[in-house]
Design a protein around this motif. Structure first.
Motif, PDB file in Angstrom:
ATOM      1  N   PHE A  50      -1.994 -28.409 -40.542  1.00 39.37           N
ATOM      2  CA  PHE A  50      -1.609 -28.031 -39.176  1.00 39.37           C
ATOM      3  C   PHE A  50      -0.314 -28.716 -38.764  1.00 39.37           C
ATOM      4  CE2 PHE A  50      -1.791 -28.540 -34.523  1.00 39.37           C
ATOM      5  CZ  PHE A  50      -1.820 -27.205 -34.166  1.00 39.37           C
ATOM      6  N   TRP A  51      -0.072 -29.917 -39.270  1.00 42.23           N
ATOM      7  CA  TRP A  51       1.166 -30.629 -38.928  1.00 42.23           C
ATOM      8  C   TRP A  51       2.392 -29.873 -39.452  1.00 42.23           C
ATOM      9  CZ3 TRP A  51       4.572 -32.394 -42.649  1.00 42.23           C
ATOM     10  CH2 TRP A  51       4.097 -32.434 -43.967  1.00 42.23           C
ATOM     11  N   VAL A  52       2.230 -29.134 -40.558  1.00 46.16           N
ATOM     12  CA  VAL A  52       3.344 -28.328 -41.077  1.00 46.16           C
ATOM     13  C   VAL A  52       3.603 -27.150 -40.139  1.00 46.16           C
ATOM     14  CG1 VAL A  52       4.194 -26.989 -43.043  1.00 46.16           C
ATOM     15  CG2 VAL A  52       2.782 -29.025 -43.429  1.00 46.16           C
ATOM     16  N   THR A  53       2.534 -26.533 -39.645  1.00 46.51           N
ATOM     17  CA  THR A  53       2.686 -25.478 -38.639  1.00 46.51           C
ATOM     18  C   THR A  53       3.437 -26.011 -37.423  1.00 46.51           C
ATOM     19  OG1 THR A  53       0.673 -24.331 -39.314  1.00 46.51           O
ATOM     20  CG2 THR A  53       1.466 -23.911 -37.085  1.00 46.51           C
ATOM     21  N   THR A  54       3.061 -27.203 -36.980  1.00 43.12           N
ATOM     22  CA  THR A  54       3.731 -27.818 -35.838  1.00 43.12           C
ATOM     23  C   THR A  54       5.199 -28.090 -36.134  1.00 43.12           C
ATOM     24  OG1 THR A  54       1.625 -28.874 -35.241  1.00 43.12           O
ATOM     25  CG2 THR A  54       3.614 -29.720 -34.182  1.00 43.12           C
ATOM     26  N   LEU A  55       5.494 -28.486 -37.361  1.00 36.77           N
ATOM     27  CA  LEU A  55       6.888 -28.709 -37.761  1.00 36.77           C
ATOM     28  C   LEU A  55       7.685 -27.402 -37.694  1.00 36.77           C
ATOM     29  CD1 LEU A  55       9.074 -30.596 -38.919  1.00 36.77           C
ATOM     30  CD2 LEU A  55       8.237 -30.016 -41.213  1.00 36.77           C
ATOM     31  N   GLY A  56       7.104 -26.330 -38.209  1.00 36.07           N
ATOM     32  CA  GLY A  56       7.766 -25.028 -38.123  1.00 36.07           C
ATOM     33  C   GLY A  56       7.951 -24.580 -36.687  1.00 36.07           C
ATOM     34  N   GLN A  57       6.943 -24.847 -35.860  1.00 34.70           N
ATOM     35  CA  GLN A  57       7.043 -24.495 -34.443  1.00 34.70           C
ATOM     36  C   GLN A  57       8.140 -25.318 -33.757  1.00 34.70           C
ATOM     37  OE1 GLN A  57       5.514 -21.983 -33.440  1.00 34.70           O
ATOM     38  NE2 GLN A  57       4.873 -22.075 -31.320  1.00 34.70           N
ATOM     39  N   PHE A  58       8.275 -26.579 -34.172  1.00 35.15           N
ATOM     40  CA  PHE A  58       9.348 -27.426 -33.623  1.00 35.15           C
ATOM     41  C   PHE A  58      10.710 -26.850 -33.975  1.00 35.15           C
ATOM     42  CE2 PHE A  58      12.462 -30.777 -34.642  1.00 35.15           C
ATOM     43  CZ  PHE A  58      12.692 -31.261 -33.363  1.00 35.15           C
ATOM     44  N   ALA A  59      10.875 -26.383 -35.212  1.00 31.95           N
ATOM     45  CA  ALA A  59      12.154 -25.777 -35.620  1.00 31.95           C
ATOM     46  C   ALA A  59      12.445 -24.544 -34.774  1.00 31.95           C
ATOM     47  CB  ALA A  59      12.119 -25.422 -37.106  1.00 31.95           C
ATOM     48  N   ALA A  60      11.427 -23.713 -34.546  1.00 33.83           N
ATOM     49  CA  ALA A  60      11.623 -22.515 -33.717  1.00 33.83           C
ATOM     50  C   ALA A  60      11.988 -22.905 -32.286  1.00 33.83           C
ATOM     51  CB  ALA A  60      10.357 -21.661 -33.736  1.00 33.83           C
ATOM     52  N   SER A  61      11.352 -23.954 -31.778  1.00 32.74           N
ATOM     53  CA  SER A  61      11.653 -24.395 -30.412  1.00 32.74           C
ATOM     54  C   SER A  61      13.063 -24.972 -30.320  1.00 32.74           C
ATOM     55  CB  SER A  61      10.628 -25.441 -29.957  1.00 32.74           C
ATOM     56  OG  SER A  61      10.747 -26.643 -30.713  1.00 32.74           O
ATOM     57  N   LEU A  62      13.525 -25.608 -31.391  1.00 35.56           N
ATOM     58  CA  LEU A  62      14.900 -26.123 -31.417  1.00 35.56           C
ATOM     59  C   LEU A  62      15.905 -24.967 -31.398  1.00 35.56           C
ATOM     60  CD1 LEU A  62      16.616 -28.696 -31.614  1.00 35.56           C
ATOM     61  CD2 LEU A  62      16.504 -28.490 -34.099  1.00 35.56           C
ATOM     62  N   ALA A  63      15.591 -23.894 -32.105  1.00 32.49           N
ATOM     63  CA  ALA A  63      16.456 -22.708 -32.080  1.00 32.49           C
ATOM     64  C   ALA A  63      16.529 -22.124 -30.678  1.00 32.49           C
ATOM     65  CB  ALA A  63      15.923 -21.667 -33.063  1.00 32.49           C
ATOM     66  N   GLN A  64      15.413 -22.139 -29.959  1.00 31.84           N
ATOM     67  CA  GLN A  64      15.392 -21.618 -28.598  1.00 31.84           C
ATOM     68  C   GLN A  64      16.363 -22.380 -27.702  1.00 31.84           C
ATOM     69  OE1 GLN A  64      12.002 -21.103 -25.158  1.00 31.84           O
ATOM     70  NE2 GLN A  64      12.492 -23.125 -25.931  1.00 31.84           N
ATOM     71  N   VAL A  65      16.486 -23.688 -27.915  1.00 31.13           N
ATOM     72  CA  VAL A  65      17.394 -24.494 -27.102  1.00 31.13           C
ATOM     73  C   VAL A  65      18.817 -23.938 -27.188  1.00 31.13           C
ATOM     74  CG1 VAL A  65      18.384 -26.790 -26.781  1.00 31.13           C
ATOM     75  CG2 VAL A  65      15.975 -26.551 -27.393  1.00 31.13           C
ATOM     76  N   PHE A  66      19.218 -23.529 -28.390  1.00 28.83           N
ATOM     77  CA  PHE A  66      20.578 -23.061 -28.592  1.00 28.83           C
ATOM     78  C   PHE A  66      20.813 -21.661 -28.037  1.00 28.83           C
ATOM     79  CE2 PHE A  66      20.131 -26.328 -31.863  1.00 28.83           C
ATOM     80  CZ  PHE A  66      21.310 -27.034 -31.703  1.00 28.83           C
ATOM     81  N   ILE A  67      19.779 -20.845 -28.003  1.00 31.67           N
ATOM     82  CA  ILE A  67      20.005 -19.419 -27.705  1.00 31.67           C
ATOM     83  C   ILE A  67      19.525 -18.993 -26.325  1.00 31.67           C
ATOM     84  CG2 ILE A  67      17.850 -18.359 -28.501  1.00 31.67           C
ATOM     85  CD1 ILE A  67      19.749 -16.475 -30.200  1.00 31.67           C
ATOM     86  N   LEU A  68      18.663 -19.774 -25.671  1.00 32.68           N
ATOM     87  CA  LEU A  68      18.057 -19.333 -24.414  1.00 32.68           C
ATOM     88  C   LEU A  68      19.086 -19.202 -23.293  1.00 32.68           C
ATOM     89  CD1 LEU A  68      15.267 -18.543 -23.381  1.00 32.68           C
ATOM     90  CD2 LEU A  68      14.946 -20.888 -22.609  1.00 32.68           C
ATOM     91  N   GLY A  69      20.128 -20.024 -23.313  1.00 32.10           N
ATOM     92  CA  GLY A  69      21.130 -19.970 -22.254  1.00 32.10           C
ATOM     93  C   GLY A  69      22.317 -19.083 -22.555  1.00 32.10           C
ATOM     94  N   MET A  70      22.264 -18.315 -23.633  1.00 35.67           N
ATOM     95  CA  MET A  70      23.414 -17.504 -24.035  1.00 35.67           C
ATOM     96  C   MET A  70      23.619 -16.207 -23.245  1.00 35.67           C
ATOM     97  SD  MET A  70      23.499 -17.962 -28.197  1.00 35.67           S
ATOM     98  CE  MET A  70      24.778 -16.723 -28.376  1.00 35.67           C
ATOM     99  N   PRO A  71      22.584 -15.593 -22.629  1.00 39.62           N
ATOM    100  CA  PRO A  71      22.806 -14.300 -21.975  1.00 39.62           C
ATOM    101  C   PRO A  71      23.959 -14.268 -20.983  1.00 39.62           C
ATOM    102  CG  PRO A  71      20.461 -14.692 -22.167  1.00 39.62           C
ATOM    103  CD  PRO A  71      21.147 -15.943 -22.657  1.00 39.62           C
TER     104      PRO A  71
END
Length: 400
Positions: A50-71
């Motif tokens: 499950f910690w690997v799933t959480t790691l993958g989810q962290f990577a996805a959440s980090l990507a959101q930081v970069f793209i959420l304010g782009m519109p």
């Protein structure tokens, strides 16, 4: 919750990177990290990983930081003054499409079964689909995504391009925004509204299944209804603002209707009729999600000529912070006093946000800059025309 927690500390480096490197680099970084996170989760489908799933989810959440304010940044860089709000609303709607799919597909792809091996198989299929889509998006961004058009689409954007990098200070820009009272009030009200949306989205499955046991699939469909209605609301509000330029009036009206929609949803959830929940949730989503691009565009107007990525980043930071607070608090309230009490808790803060929105000063700096440039250009053209036209007074001049 990982998405909300990651956003707050990483938004300021992301804003700096956007200002220094531009849209294309930011889009490539975001899509590549998102793709990486999706493939990490593919390798995690075991109870002890499950910690690997959480790691993958962290990577996805980090990507959101970069793209959420782009519109808002994409809209300003690529579209004219009469299209910018519509473009921003379409970009926000794109984000909402992903959320809608996230509501709809997981309950279908991963049914509620007791067999662990069968459950692992369903989760694995879902993760592979996600990774495949993320990979396609990454490839498309690398091939298709461009930094900016050859010519600036508006006078405001032309002025922004005329500034040299030496004239821009990231720290000074943040300080100016923090001293902008109207913008800071918008940061607070935006955080209250979108934070409530995050709490409703996170706890929606629990709200529905507690009132309607065994309706996990319909809970996902209700979430989909909220988002689709919100996409329609976003587009309508964007088009309306481009036509009328009534940023404060539209924002206040949508905020007030969001509060009313939340009240209606709260008091009809336990009536025992799912179709009523679909209707009231759709109304709530139309205004609550429709508010997202309004906040972005109103912020750009209040803060021009500051970077659109900076203003959007601060709005989203406020939303993530309130999202964490509201999600945890509403969950605790639902544990103690039930779903209705938890929803009333959100209604109180939406009412506060509506009142505070009325105090925001409508200082439309970007619109004023476009109007001023147009006036100056017209005056110069008229002056040149007057200086170049003179009536002939002799026969020789007439012949010439």
């Amino acid at each position: 919750m990982v998405f909300m927690l990651t956003y707050i500390p990483f938004i300021f480096p992301a804003i700096w990177l956007l200002d220094k490197t531009g849209l294309r680099v930011m889009a490539i970084v975001a899509s590549s990290i998102n793709c990486l996170g999706a493939w990490i989760k593919v390798a995690s489908v075991m109870p002890n990983l499950f910690w690997v799933t959480t790691l993958g989810q962290f990577a996805a959440s980090l990507a959101q930081v970069f793209i959420l304010g782009m519109p808002s940044r994409v809209a300003s860089v690529w579209f004219g003054s009469d299209e910018v709000s519509t473009a921003a609303s379409i970009a926000v709607a794109g984000n909402q499409v992903g959320i809608a799919i996230g509501f709809l597909l997981p309950p279908i792809l991963v049914p509620n079964v007791d067999d662990v091996e069968q459950l692992a198989h369903h989760i694995s299929i879902m993760f592979y689909i996600t990774a495949g889509v993320a990979t396609v998006i990454f490839v498309l961004v690398v091939i298709v995504f461009q930094e900016k058009p050859e010519l600036p689409p508006s006078q405001a954007q032309a002025q922004a391009r005329s500034l040299s990098p030496d004239q821009y200070s990231y720290t000074a820009s943040i300080k100016r925004l923090l001293c902008n009272k109207s913008f800071m009030l918008l940061v607070l009200t935006y955080g209250l509204n979108v934070g409530c949306f995050y709490a409703v989205s996170t706890l929606l499955n629990r709200m529905i299944t507690e009132q309607y046991p065994g309706e996990e699939v319909n809970a996902g469909r209700i979430g989909l209804t909220i988002v689709i209605a919100g996409m329609v609301g976003s587009l309508i509000c964007g088009i309306w603002m481009d036509k009328t330029k009534t940023y404060k009036e539209t924002t206040f009206t949508v905020y007030l209707l969001t509060f009313i929609g939340m009240l209606v949803y709260s008091f009809t959830l336990n009536l025992g009729h799912l179709w009523v929940v679909f209707v009231t949730a759709g109304i709530l989503g139309f205004f609550m999600t429709g508010y997202l691009p309004l906040g972005f565009e109103f912020a750009v107007e209040l803060t021009y000529p500051e970077s659109e990525g900076t203003s959007s980043g601060l709005l989203n930071c406020s939303a993530q912070l309130f999202g964490i607070i509201f999600t945890i608090s509403q969950g605790k309230i639902m544990d103690e006093w039930g779903t209705l009490a938890g929803n009333i808790f959100l209604c109180v803060f939406l009412l506060i946000g509506t009142i505070l929105t009325g105090f925001i000063k409508s200082d439309l700096r970007r619109q004023n800059a476009n109007a001023l440039c147009d006036t100056q250009r017209l005056s110069k053209s008229e002056s040149n025309l007057e200086g170049s036209v003179r009536l002939p007074v002799t026969l020789k001049e007439v012949r010439l």
